[in-house]
Design a protein around this motif. Structure first.
Motif, PDB file in Angstrom:
ATOM      1  N   ARG A 254       0.794  -1.178  -0.006  1.00 28.11           N
ATOM      2  CA  ARG A 254       0.200  -0.063   0.080  1.00 28.11           C
ATOM      3  C   ARG A 254       0.727   1.187  -0.129  1.00 28.11           C
ATOM      4  O   ARG A 254       0.460   2.181  -0.313  1.00 28.11           O
ATOM      5  CB  ARG A 254      -0.890   0.005   1.065  1.00 28.11           C
TER       6      ARG A 254
ATOM      7  N   CYS B 176      -2.416   8.113  -1.947  1.00 35.06           N
ATOM      8  CA  CYS B 176      -3.424   8.145  -1.007  1.00 35.06           C
ATOM      9  C   CYS B 176      -4.421   9.492  -1.479  1.00 35.06           C
ATOM     10  O   CYS B 176      -3.768  10.405  -1.401  1.00 35.06           O
ATOM     11  CB  CYS B 176      -3.057   8.027   0.370  1.00 35.06           C
ATOM     12  N   LEU B 177      -5.505   9.230  -2.005  1.00 36.52           N
ATOM     13  CA  LEU B 177      -6.280  10.356  -2.463  1.00 36.52           C
ATOM     14  C   LEU B 177      -6.532  11.431  -1.331  1.00 36.52           C
ATOM     15  O   LEU B 177      -6.535  12.738  -1.321  1.00 36.52           O
ATOM     16  CB  LEU B 177      -7.596  10.031  -3.132  1.00 36.52           C
ATOM     17  N   LEU B 178      -6.757  10.895  -0.018  1.00 38.18           N
ATOM     18  CA  LEU B 178      -7.127  11.621   1.286  1.00 38.18           C
ATOM     19  C   LEU B 178      -5.638  12.708   1.341  1.00 38.18           C
ATOM     20  O   LEU B 178      -5.950  13.919   1.398  1.00 38.18           O
ATOM     21  CB  LEU B 178      -7.502  10.891   2.331  1.00 38.18           C
TER      22      LEU B 178
ATOM     23  N   ASP C 213       0.286   6.170   1.665  1.00 38.69           N
ATOM     24  CA  ASP C 213      -0.016   5.775   2.799  1.00 38.69           C
ATOM     25  C   ASP C 213       0.953   5.185   3.653  1.00 38.69           C
ATOM     26  O   ASP C 213       0.892   3.953   3.851  1.00 38.69           O
ATOM     27  CB  ASP C 213      -1.620   4.951   2.743  1.00 38.69           C
TER      28      ASP C 213
ATOM     29  N   CYS D 113      -4.726   4.836   6.969  1.00 36.12           N
ATOM     30  CA  CYS D 113      -5.761   4.868   6.324  1.00 36.12           C
ATOM     31  C   CYS D 113      -6.967   4.822   7.185  1.00 36.12           C
ATOM     32  O   CYS D 113      -6.872   4.134   8.364  1.00 36.12           O
ATOM     33  CB  CYS D 113      -5.755   3.424   5.333  1.00 36.12           C
ATOM     34  N   VAL D 114      -8.077   5.671   6.896  1.00 38.18           N
ATOM     35  CA  VAL D 114      -9.233   5.433   7.724  1.00 38.18           C
ATOM     36  C   VAL D 114     -10.438   4.476   7.037  1.00 38.18           C
ATOM     37  O   VAL D 114     -11.526   4.468   7.177  1.00 38.18           O
ATOM     38  CB  VAL D 114      -9.689   6.852   7.974  1.00 38.18           C
ATOM     39  N   TYR D 115     -10.047   4.048   6.051  1.00 41.59           N
ATOM     40  CA  TYR D 115     -10.890   2.996   5.255  1.00 41.59           C
ATOM     41  C   TYR D 115     -12.200   3.640   4.930  1.00 41.59           C
ATOM     42  O   TYR D 115     -12.147   4.749   4.622  1.00 41.59           O
ATOM     43  CB  TYR D 115     -10.969   1.605   5.996  1.00 41.59           C
TER      44      TYR D 115
ATOM     45  N   CYS E 203     -13.009   7.217   5.059  1.00 43.23           N
ATOM     46  CA  CYS E 203     -12.503   8.296   4.158  1.00 43.23           C
ATOM     47  C   CYS E 203     -13.543   8.542   3.194  1.00 43.23           C
ATOM     48  O   CYS E 203     -14.084   7.609   2.475  1.00 43.23           O
ATOM     49  CB  CYS E 203     -11.303   7.565   3.491  1.00 43.23           C
TER      50      CYS E 203
ATOM     51  N   HIS F  72     -12.876   9.366  -0.025  1.00 45.30           N
ATOM     52  CA  HIS F  72     -12.458   8.867  -1.395  1.00 45.30           C
ATOM     53  C   HIS F  72     -12.626   7.321  -1.176  1.00 45.30           C
ATOM     54  O   HIS F  72     -11.801   6.547  -2.240  1.00 45.30           O
ATOM     55  CB  HIS F  72     -11.260   9.361  -1.747  1.00 45.30           C
ATOM     56  N   TYR F  73     -12.907   6.702  -0.475  1.00 44.23           N
ATOM     57  CA  TYR F  73     -12.976   5.063  -0.140  1.00 44.23           C
ATOM     58  C   TYR F  73     -13.323   4.608  -1.515  1.00 44.23           C
ATOM     59  O   TYR F  73     -12.483   3.525  -2.048  1.00 44.23           O
ATOM     60  CB  TYR F  73     -13.734   4.759   1.008  1.00 44.23           C
TER      61      TYR F  73
ATOM     62  N   CYS G 212     -10.625   4.876  -4.045  1.00 44.84           N
ATOM     63  CA  CYS G 212      -9.282   4.585  -3.472  1.00 44.84           C
ATOM     64  C   CYS G 212      -8.594   3.707  -4.403  1.00 44.84           C
ATOM     65  O   CYS G 212      -8.998   2.500  -4.610  1.00 44.84           O
ATOM     66  CB  CYS G 212      -9.214   4.266  -2.332  1.00 44.84           C
TER      67      CYS G 212
ATOM     68  N   ILE H 211      -5.758   1.878  -3.708  1.00 45.97           N
ATOM     69  CA  ILE H 211      -5.592   0.783  -3.081  1.00 45.97           C
ATOM     70  C   ILE H 211      -6.459  -0.315  -2.897  1.00 45.97           C
ATOM     71  O   ILE H 211      -6.357  -1.484  -3.166  1.00 45.97           O
ATOM     72  CB  ILE H 211      -4.983   1.054  -1.603  1.00 45.97           C
TER      73      ILE H 211
ATOM     74  N   ARG I 219      -3.809  15.888   7.654  1.00 48.74           N
ATOM     75  CA  ARG I 219      -5.053  15.137   8.420  1.00 48.74           C
ATOM     76  C   ARG I 219      -4.846  14.251   9.438  1.00 48.74           C
ATOM     77  O   ARG I 219      -5.648  13.380  10.017  1.00 48.74           O
ATOM     78  CB  ARG I 219      -6.131  14.501   7.366  1.00 48.74           C
TER      79      ARG I 219
HETATM   80  S1  SF4 Z   1      -9.057   4.829   1.699  1.00 49.47           S
HETATM   81 FE1  SF4 Z   1      -8.794   6.945   1.728  1.00 49.47          FE
HETATM   82  S2  SF4 Z   1      -7.254   7.401   3.438  1.00 49.47           S
HETATM   83 FE2  SF4 Z   1      -7.119   5.235   2.783  1.00 49.47          FE
HETATM   84  S3  SF4 Z   1      -5.416   4.955   1.435  1.00 49.47           S
HETATM   85 FE3  SF4 Z   1      -7.609   5.212   0.326  1.00 49.47          FE
HETATM   86  S4  SF4 Z   1      -7.668   7.490  -0.084  1.00 49.47           S
HETATM   87 FE4  SF4 Z   1      -6.043   7.137   1.469  1.00 49.47          FE
END
Ligand code: SF4
Length: 912
Positions: free
Chosen positions: A296, A301-303, A359, A364-366, A369, A371-372, A375, A377, A456
């Motif tokens: 990962r 990571c979009l967040l 990340d 990650c806040v799963y 988030c 953008h989950y 995402c 990943i 964040r």
């Molecule tokens: S779910 Fe959100 S916080 Fe987690 S890696 Fe993906 S974009 Fe980042």
């Protein structure tokens, strides 16, 4: 054709190489200038340049900036590959390349004009999002922004912003257990024939190989006893299609997933291509049968990106964030390291930013988030659950087997290609390191970052706020963990250690580790700049006492984390009304992260508990101070398994049904013993199948090993002279391998300018500010270029054809006498162990030379005392000659393999 006749951009342009520096006015001629003049010109006005860090390095002026063509290229064509040289850029743009150094400034004007014209053309493929992105870049004063503005028209309709444009993944049903199927040899052969293509050469070796691999997919006879195959496959056997044939057949029949694991990104790329012969890019239902899966920490990571775009980054890193947002919209999979993000982009911004946007810290806040569902990943994880073939790397396969989030997704049929690296990967996967850097990561994960950090990043209490308010016991456990984690090192720990004022028990222990390591150091400062280490034995009472206090502090963190894990499980078992699917996924994610942090803490405690008592023969423990260029960057305690294949056998082999390790260099000469020991097969209850498949290449007539006997060890001028003359004799195309960075730098410094003036560019790892993958791309792209490097290049380079025609090793690659090496050497037969390692390294390095049937070349070792017992490292039949440098140069210059020599005959010989 886009902008074929574009006008050059009439701005001044600068080019600097090892051969000199050239400046061109906006309109007018190009002239050679001194470095000083060039620096003045750059400081005066923004000039067109290519690869600012490289130009800065050549001019010795670190703060150089300007209108970098690579930045413009990354904006106009995000996610498109280009080798970052004038020649590479010309190829990427489809325009004429400059034919000499002094033609480069005019070329930069042409390339800039071409890119600007592209922005005006109707068929610019990457137009979407460019205008909006440019508005932000104008505000950030990106040097190109105002030049670009008149060329990019405002879209009629407002552009969607990145986060709205990316596709969402969809939930898919779980794949059932794979069916037990038997695949027949005849079917494997037929599949292989289909994959290799009608009319392709019938290769008996490849057919036999493929049939053997098929056996790995047979139903498992007993619990915890997988089929294991070790297959030594000489270069050119065609092993990729050889294993993809039975793998695709089995996946098709059983409905299961095969994992192919590699060590290098290069092979991953190749596999992605070759798998196209066995599977279509997408299935009828739109899902992908082949998925590349990375750790990962590789993905954007979009967040984190959103944070960076909204003020988390400023200055140059903010410009990079906007470049990356452009790239993310066009990227195939969001992989920032080795995917379609150009490796050079991070270096243009001096690496600031790239790591911060992945990340890295497991924060990650799963499902929490926003953008989950987009995402990268999560996309990759979900796609791999449905895939027939997952292409991954050794470390990820091991981590997934050890602590994969989803049991059903653990790899059960695995082909480890580049199998000779499985031992190393297991060694680092199953090791423990209690160091300042690791401990501070854990602190941030529990407590949250310290005040100076933007963004964040949040601690446990913020991430699990809803659990805390719903479940009292869970809330109390979080509070207790946060309080206990104050005992971990905090920002500024290294400085406090330097000042002798450590804060808390773990910092105090690290201070003692540092003191002991320096007290016992016997290098006499000679190796200043490199790490130092000492055995974790014979420590005196106060150190052991500090270790006890630190272990107590770690246990005090682990216990509330365990309690919290229990509470999360209870919530999942008896969910409250408010817990929707997203909340559930988030709590599952948190439970999973908690479990592996608890394992980490246990491993640290076990390491500390041993310090006062007798050592555990299963492990090798030591203390280390890590330094780079005399600067300390980490301090800590390390524990490795003496034999990391023991945990590998338990974690990867036993739960699997079929595992294969394959490589051209598994065996040591005629012996299988070491290969079996290094595969983990000795620790399971069944003997592995063994297969050997000889390379079809004609090494006797296509390669020569030259052992040069008159370069004295330690004579740097002579070594540099030898390298310079070999490169000249070959006309470039030389890969030079070193065992010490210091020597490599010294050699490069002595010969690079002179070679460049002969039209033979020389690049080097740790000298040129370019990532290793890009250096190899440059080397591959330019047959006159040569490349110097260290270990990473020994088997990370796949350069078939004329670009690589000579490999030079500066000396026998003896292993470094580290504490870990000493322990394994003692357990593995003393000097015989060393010899095996060296032969493996020589075989890997030799393997770079001949990559295809038409390849040919020389392997040169500059060592007067090259022991004959190491010669079995080379393929049987390869001629080996011991000779002087002069004789070797004659052979290189009159090589039967080559017809052209690029050497400048008029230049005086190198004197080193
Ligand atoms: S779910 Fe959100 S916080 Fe987690 S890696 Fe993906 S974009 Fe980042």
């Amino acid at each position: 054709m886009v902008a074929a006749m574009a006008e050059p951009l009439p701005l001044p342009a600068l080019h600097a190489s090892h051969a000199g520096t050239w400046l061109r006015d906006g309109i007018g001629g190009t002239r050679g200038v001194s470095k000083g003049e060039a620096v003045m010109a750059v400081a005066d006005t923004p000039l067109l340049i290519l690869n600012a860090p490289l130009v800065a390095n050549r001019l010795g002026y670190p703060d150089l900036s300007g209108l970098d063509l690579l930045e413009l290229f990354a904006f106009v064509h995000p996610a498109r590959f280009a080798v970052p040289t004038p020649r590479g850029l010309a190829h990427a743009l489809g325009i004429d390349e400059p034919d000499s150094d002094d033609g480069v400034p005019a070329f930069l004007q042409r390339a800039a004009g071409h890119l600007l014209a592209t922005c005006e053309s109707h068929d610019w493929a990457e137009r979407e999002g460019a205008w909006s992105s440019l508005q932000s870049l104008v505000r950030l004063r990106w040097p190109w922004a105002n030049i670009l503005s008149p060329h990019i028209r405002k879209p009629e309709r407002a552009e969607k912003w990145l986060f709205a444009r990316l596709p969402e993944w969809e939930e898919s049903p779980e794949r059932g257990q794979p069916a037990n199927v038997l695949i027949e040899e005849a079917e494997v052969e037929a599949r292989l024939e289909r994959l290799t293509g009608e009319g392709s050469e019938q290769r008996e070796g490849q057919r036999r190989y493929s049939r053997d691999v098929g056996k790995v997919f047979a139903p498992r006879p007993r619990r915890e006893v997988p089929h294991v195959l070790l297959a030594q496959a000489g270069t050119g056997i065609g092993k990729t299609l050889g294993y993809l044939a039975p793998a695709s057949l089995w996946a098709e029949r059983s409905g299961g997933t095969v994992w192919v694991s590699t060590y290098t990104k290069n092979l991953q790329r190749q596999l992605r291509q070759e798998s196209g012969r066995a599977w279509p890019p997408v299935r009828r239902d739109g899902s992908r049968p082949v998925v590349v899966r990375k750790g990962r920490e590789n993905y954007l990571c979009l967040l984190n990106l959103e944070d960076a775009l909204q003020g988390g980054f400023s200055g140059r890193p903010a410009v990079l964030a906007h470049m990356l947002a452009r790239w993310a919209a066009y990227s195939q999979d969001g992989d920032m390291i080795g995917g379609d993000l150009p490796g050079w982009l991070g270096s243009l911004f001096r690496k600031r930013g790239i790591a911060a946007l992945t990340d890295q810290r497991g924060e990650c806040v799963y499902a929490g988030c926003p953008h989950y569902r987009k995402c990268f990943i999560e996309h990759a994880a979900r796609a791999s659950a449905q895939a027939d073939l997952v292409i991954a790397n050794h470390a990820l396969v091991m981590v997934n087997a050890a602590r994969g989030r989803d049991h059903a997704q653990r790899p059960t049929r695995v082909v480890f290609d580049e199998g000779h690296h499985v031992f190393e990967a297991a060694d680092s996967t199953f090791a423990a390191a209690l160091t300042g850097a690791e401990a501070i990561e854990l602190r941030h994960w529990i407590v949250g970052p310290e005040k100076s950090h933007k963004g964040r990043r949040r601690g446990l209490s913020a991430r699990l706020a809803d659990v805390a308010s719903y479940d009292e016991a869970g809330g109390t456990a979080i509070e207790a963990a946060v309080e206990a984690a104050q005992a971990l090192p905090a920002d500024g720990w290294l400085q406090r250690l330097n000042e002798g004022v450590p804060a808390g028990p773990v910092e105090a222990l690290l201070g003692a580790v540092r003191a002991v390591t320096y007290a016992r150091d016997e290098s006499g400062g000679q190796e200043a700049g490199y790490g130092i280490e000492t055995e974790a034995a014979g420590l005196d009472g106060p150190v052991v006492e500090l270790a006890g206090q630190a272990a107590g502090a770690l246990a005090a963190i682990r216990s509330p984390l365990l309690r919290l894990g229990g509470r999360l499980e209870a919530i999942l078992a008896d969910p409250p009304d408010w817990l929707d699917a997203q909340g559930r996924a988030r709590i599952e994610g948190a439970r999973h992260s908690l479990a592996w942090r608890c394992d980490l803490l246990s491993a640290w405690e076990a390491l500390l508990d041993r310090l006062g008592g007798p050592g555990d023969p299963e492990f090798v423990d030591w203390l280390a101070v890590d330094r780079n260029e005399a600067r300390e960057f980490d301090i800590g305690l390390h524990r490795h398994w003496l034999d990391p294949m023991k945990p590998f056998a338990r974690v990867v082999l036993e739960p699997a049904h079929g595992v294969m390790l394959t490589s051209a260099t598994l065996k040591d000469g005629a012996e299988w013993d070491a290969a079996i020991a290094r595969s983990g097969a000795a620790h399971i209850d069944s003997a592995p199948m063994l297969g050997e498949f000889e390379s079809p290449f004609d090494y006797a007539n296509r390669a020569e090993v030259l052992i040069v006997t008159d370069i004295r060890k330690g004579d740097i001028p002579a070594l540099a002279g030898a390298y310079g003359r070999i490169i000249e004799a070959c006309g470039g195309g030389v890969l030079g391998l070193f065992t010490a960075i210091r020597r490599m730098r010294a050699v490069h410094g002595r010969i690079a300018d002179r070679l460049a003036r002969s039209g033979l560019p020389l690049y080097a790892q740790h000298v040129d500010p370019i990532d290793t993958g890009t250096l190899v791309d440059i080397f591959r792209d330019d047959p006159a270029a040569s490349l110097l490097g260290t270990d990473a290049l020994r088997d990370g380079v796949d350069v078939p054809g004329h670009s690589l025609r000579c490999v030079v090793m500066e000396q026998v690659p003896w292993p470094r006498p580290t504490i870990l090496h000493r322990a394994r050497r003692a357990a593995g037969g003393g000097s015989a162990y060393d010899d095996r390692l060296i032969r493996a390294r020589l075989a890997q390095a030799f393997g770079r030379l001949i990559r295809s049937r038409n390849d040919a070349g020389h392997f040169v070792v500059l060592s007067p005392a090259f022991p004959s017992r190491l010669l079995t490292a080379f393929p049987e039949g390869t001629p080996v000659l011991r000779l002087t440098l002069e004789e070797a140069l004659q052979r290189l210059a009159n090589s039967v393999f080559e017809t052209a020599s690029h050497a400048d005959a008029s230049a005086p010989p190198f004197e080193g």
